[in-house]
Design an enzyme around this catalytic site. Structure first.
Site, mmCIF file in Angstrom:
data_model
loop_
_atom_site.group_PDB
_atom_site.id
_atom_site.type_symbol
_atom_site.label_atom_id
_atom_site.label_comp_id
_atom_site.label_asym_id
_atom_site.label_seq_id
_atom_site.Cartn_x
_atom_site.Cartn_y
_atom_site.Cartn_z
ATOM 1 N N ASN A 156 14.464 -63.437 38.983
ATOM 2 C CA ASN A 156 14.259 -63.911 37.612
ATOM 3 C C ASN A 156 12.814 -63.557 37.249
ATOM 4 O O ASN A 156 11.889 -64.275 37.593
ATOM 5 C CB ASN A 156 14.513 -65.425 37.585
ATOM 6 C CG ASN A 156 14.273 -66.033 36.217
ATOM 7 O OD1 ASN A 156 13.778 -65.369 35.299
ATOM 8 N ND2 ASN A 156 14.617 -67.299 36.081
ATOM 9 N N ARG B 42 18.222 -61.937 36.137
ATOM 10 C CA ARG B 42 18.277 -62.572 34.830
ATOM 11 C C ARG B 42 17.758 -61.559 33.812
ATOM 12 O O ARG B 42 16.650 -61.035 33.973
ATOM 13 C CB ARG B 42 17.376 -63.797 34.815
ATOM 14 C CG ARG B 42 17.337 -64.422 33.461
ATOM 15 C CD ARG B 42 16.326 -65.509 33.418
ATOM 16 N NE ARG B 42 16.413 -66.198 32.142
ATOM 17 C CZ ARG B 42 15.644 -67.212 31.823
ATOM 18 N NH1 ARG B 42 14.747 -67.651 32.678
ATOM 19 N NH2 ARG B 42 15.764 -67.790 30.667
ATOM 20 N N HIS C 244 18.725 -68.899 26.649
ATOM 21 C CA HIS C 244 18.907 -69.943 27.672
ATOM 22 C C HIS C 244 20.377 -70.085 28.079
ATOM 23 O O HIS C 244 20.807 -71.129 28.564
ATOM 24 C CB HIS C 244 18.384 -71.311 27.184
ATOM 25 C CG HIS C 244 16.893 -71.401 27.100
ATOM 26 N ND1 HIS C 244 16.234 -72.043 26.086
ATOM 27 C CD2 HIS C 244 15.922 -70.924 27.927
ATOM 28 C CE1 HIS C 244 14.931 -71.963 26.275
ATOM 29 N NE2 HIS C 244 14.716 -71.278 27.389
ATOM 30 N N HIS D 177 17.746 -78.017 26.323
ATOM 31 C CA HIS D 177 16.995 -77.343 27.397
ATOM 32 C C HIS D 177 15.525 -77.386 26.974
ATOM 33 O O HIS D 177 15.081 -76.608 26.129
ATOM 34 C CB HIS D 177 17.491 -75.904 27.571
ATOM 35 C CG HIS D 177 16.725 -75.122 28.590
ATOM 36 N ND1 HIS D 177 17.255 -74.736 29.797
ATOM 37 C CD2 HIS D 177 15.453 -74.667 28.574
ATOM 38 C CE1 HIS D 177 16.334 -74.094 30.495
ATOM 39 N NE2 HIS D 177 15.235 -74.032 29.763
ATOM 40 N N GLY E 219 11.992 -76.897 28.250
ATOM 41 C CA GLY E 219 11.018 -76.437 29.234
ATOM 42 C C GLY E 219 9.846 -75.856 28.473
ATOM 43 O O GLY E 219 9.564 -76.272 27.346
ATOM 44 N N ARG F 282 5.144 -71.403 21.480
ATOM 45 C CA ARG F 282 5.878 -70.733 20.386
ATOM 46 C C ARG F 282 6.133 -71.748 19.272
ATOM 47 O O ARG F 282 6.394 -72.917 19.537
ATOM 48 C CB ARG F 282 7.220 -70.205 20.892
ATOM 49 C CG ARG F 282 7.115 -68.956 21.730
ATOM 50 C CD ARG F 282 8.457 -68.582 22.340
ATOM 51 N NE ARG F 282 8.463 -68.801 23.767
ATOM 52 C CZ ARG F 282 9.544 -68.751 24.534
ATOM 53 N NH1 ARG F 282 10.725 -68.482 24.003
ATOM 54 N NH2 ARG F 282 9.463 -68.961 25.825
ATOM 55 N N GLY G 123 12.371 -78.529 32.681
ATOM 56 C CA GLY G 123 11.168 -79.250 33.103
ATOM 57 C C GLY G 123 10.898 -80.553 32.357
ATOM 58 O O GLY G 123 10.741 -81.613 32.968
ATOM 59 N N GLU H 126 14.306 -82.914 32.216
ATOM 60 C CA GLU H 126 14.689 -83.548 33.484
ATOM 61 C C GLU H 126 13.678 -84.591 33.946
ATOM 62 O O GLU H 126 14.020 -85.500 34.695
ATOM 63 C CB GLU H 126 14.809 -82.476 34.595
ATOM 64 C CG GLU H 126 15.980 -81.541 34.400
ATOM 65 C CD GLU H 126 15.896 -80.315 35.300
ATOM 66 O OE1 GLU H 126 15.257 -80.379 36.375
ATOM 67 O OE2 GLU H 126 16.480 -79.285 34.924
ATOM 68 N N GLU I 220 19.741 -72.050 36.971
ATOM 69 C CA GLU I 220 20.129 -70.732 36.465
ATOM 70 C C GLU I 220 20.389 -69.753 37.614
ATOM 71 O O GLU I 220 21.267 -68.896 37.530
ATOM 72 C CB GLU I 220 19.019 -70.194 35.548
ATOM 73 C CG GLU I 220 18.917 -70.956 34.242
ATOM 74 C CD GLU I 220 17.507 -71.045 33.687
ATOM 75 O OE1 GLU I 220 16.592 -71.443 34.450
ATOM 76 O OE2 GLU I 220 17.313 -70.736 32.515
HETATM 77 P P1 ADP Z 1 9.928 -72.739 32.091
HETATM 78 O O1 ADP Z 1 10.475 -72.600 30.704
HETATM 79 O O2 ADP Z 1 8.648 -72.001 32.304
HETATM 80 O O3 ADP Z 1 10.967 -72.557 33.196
HETATM 81 P P2 ADP Z 1 10.005 -75.522 32.939
HETATM 82 O O4 ADP Z 1 11.455 -75.776 32.727
HETATM 83 O O5 ADP Z 1 9.499 -75.473 34.337
HETATM 84 O O6 ADP Z 1 9.475 -74.273 32.132
HETATM 85 O O7 ADP Z 1 9.208 -76.696 32.146
HETATM 86 C C1 ADP Z 1 7.827 -76.724 32.110
HETATM 87 C C2 ADP Z 1 7.418 -77.930 31.248
HETATM 88 O O8 ADP Z 1 7.915 -79.128 31.867
HETATM 89 C C3 ADP Z 1 5.902 -78.091 31.132
HETATM 90 O O9 ADP Z 1 5.527 -78.378 29.803
HETATM 91 C C4 ADP Z 1 5.636 -79.302 32.020
HETATM 92 O O10 ADP Z 1 4.514 -80.037 31.617
HETATM 93 C C5 ADP Z 1 6.901 -80.102 31.793
HETATM 94 N N1 ADP Z 1 7.065 -81.145 32.808
HETATM 95 C C6 ADP Z 1 7.339 -81.008 34.116
HETATM 96 N N2 ADP Z 1 7.347 -82.230 34.714
HETATM 97 C C7 ADP Z 1 7.060 -83.147 33.740
HETATM 98 C C8 ADP Z 1 6.915 -84.570 33.709
HETATM 99 N N3 ADP Z 1 7.059 -85.312 34.793
HETATM 100 N N4 ADP Z 1 6.624 -85.154 32.533
HETATM 101 C C9 ADP Z 1 6.473 -84.417 31.413
HETATM 102 N N5 ADP Z 1 6.593 -83.080 31.372
HETATM 103 C C10 ADP Z 1 6.888 -82.450 32.528
#
Ligand code: ADP
Length: 396
Positions: free
Chosen positions: A9, A94, A182, A209, A211, A242, A329, A332, A380
């Site tokens: 990925n 991916r 996504h 989703h 992140g 973005r 992120g 979850e 993924e």
């Molecule tokens: P990507 O799109 O790069 O795969 P991720 O799904 O890993 O991103 O998500 C990254 C985001 O998740 C970041 O903004 C990070 O701060 C947030 N994040 C991860 N853990 C926590 C948490 N415990 N509380 C709040 N935000 C979180």
């Protein structure tokens, strides 16, 4: 030797990988890891299936100037040295954009690769990085079996109206439509709904989703009927850097009044906006939640307000709503963000179970809530591994 599938990925600043044995594709990968901060201060991390760290920091001659081609070669060498009796028989990638042509995973040959390069302009920040490892692997072994899995494919079941922009028809005919992204994450969640939601699984569900990149998907009978990202991965929700949905008149203003060119506007909208732009502090949600600055709070509030507003707009194609699923992120891991988005949707008679939410439980709504609210971790890589295995077995 145990036959294995390698999943890659490749993003703009990272390459994630996971090695699955062919016989245990539904289980945990044998090893997984990533090269992060490419072209800044690259670091390599890998863990085995028990989460035990392997070889932190070491990846041959990895350095700041290494590009995706070189890093892919390093990664392959590392996997060969640490495969523990696994032989890679196929590699799954991916790929962000499959255009209108690819509504399912495909085995890659030179002709397919050329077609996929044709979509570079539709996803300039993602597609070239996704394709670089494919070329590097063909250069290493012309006969290696490689499979592309697309983020756009899952949304090809969207309704025709959901795909349309109100532009002159000729643009739709040349492919200016809402593709959505996504999709690999949504496909995973769609497959996990029965296990987690029981009878609600076939109903009207909005998956958030959330992140660094963030989007929503309206799912009915486990299929996408509408989504918040559009022609590019710039549309929809507020994201890390973005802007999400923006009045197109702002782009005209930037060009006509501020004299900005396309590259400058692209950089502004993809890299300087979103949580980073509004807060002026960070693109990282965790950092903003820990900050006591008013700008950080405003960025977080806007993120939640916009997510709730877009969830509400997806109730139209679904004609109702049975469940909301949070993933990725932020989705979850952040009880505060989930609570604030649901608070904006209180009028739907959503009742969160605060304790379950704080503990990131699978079901975080109360029994009396009109809408089930759930947290399901996405995966993924496992979707890519399964599709790659299927095409490998079909060809052998
Ligand atoms: P990507 O799109 O790069 O795969 P991720 O799904 O890993 O991103 O998500 C990254 C985001 O998740 C970041 O903004 C990070 O701060 C947030 N994040 C991860 N853990 C926590 C948490 N415990 N509380 C709040 N935000 C979180």
């Amino acid at each position: 030797m145990t036959e294995a599938v390698l999943v890659l990925n490749a993003g703009s600043s990272s390459i994630k990988f996971a090695l699955y044995s062919l016989a245990e594709i539904a289980g945990m990968p044998h090893v997984r890891g990533k090269i992060e901060s490419i072209r800044r201060a690259p670091v390599f991390k890998a863990v085995d299936r028990n989460g035990q760290e392997l070889d932190k920091g070491s990846l041959g001659s990895i350095d700041v100037s290494s590009d995706h081609h070189e890093l892919t070669a390093h990664l392959l060498d590392w996997v060969e040295q640490h495969d523990d009796g696994h032989e890679v028989v196929a590699i799954g990638h991916r790929v962000v954009h499959g255009g209108r042509d690819f509504s399912a995973p495909v085995q890659i040959n030179r002709e397919v690769l050329e077609k996929l390069k044709g979509f570079n302009s539709l996803a300039p920040l993602h597609q070239p990085n996704n394709l670089a490892p494919i070329e590097a692997l063909f250069a290493r072994d012309a006969n290696v079996i490689q499979v592309a899995c697309f983020d756009t494919s899952f949304h090809r079941t969207q309704t025709h109206l959901a795909e349309l922009f109100a532009l002159p028809r000729r643009f739709m005919e040349e492919g200016v439509i809402r593709y959505g992204f996504h999709g690999l994450s949504y496909e995973y969640i769609s497959g996990a709904l029965t296990k987690h939601l029981g009878d609600d699984a076939g109903g009207r569900i909005i998956v958030a989703h959330l992140g660094n990149g963030a989007s929503l998907c309206a799912i009915e009978n486990r299929k996408s009927v509408a989504t918040s990202m559009g022609f590019t991965a710039l549309d929809g929700l507020v994201m890390g850097s973005r802007c999400g949905t923006l009045d197109p008149g702002v782009v005209l203003y930037l060009m006509q009044e501020r004299g900005m060119n396309a590259d400058q506007i692209q950089h502004l909208l993809y890299n300087e906006s979103g949580l980073l732009g509004v807060s002026g502090i960070s693109n990282n949600m965790q950092v903003l939640l820990e900050s006591d600055r008013a700008e950080a709070k405003e960025a977080v509030d806007l993120f939640c307000y916009r997510a709730a507003s877009e969830i509400a707009s997806l109730i139209v194609p679904l004609q109702g709503l049975d469940a909301i699923v949070f993933t990725a992120g932020i989705g979850e891991n952040s009880p505060a963000i989930r609570a604030e988005i649901c608070r904006n949707l209180n009028w739907l008679d959503i009742a969160l179970d605060d304790r379950a939410n704080a503990a990131n439980k699978t079901i975080i709504s109360t029994d009396s809530s009109a809408i089930t609210v759930s947290v399901i971790p996405t995966d993924e890589e496992s979707v890519i591994a399964k599709a790659t295995r299927k095409l490998f077995l079909a060809g052998n």
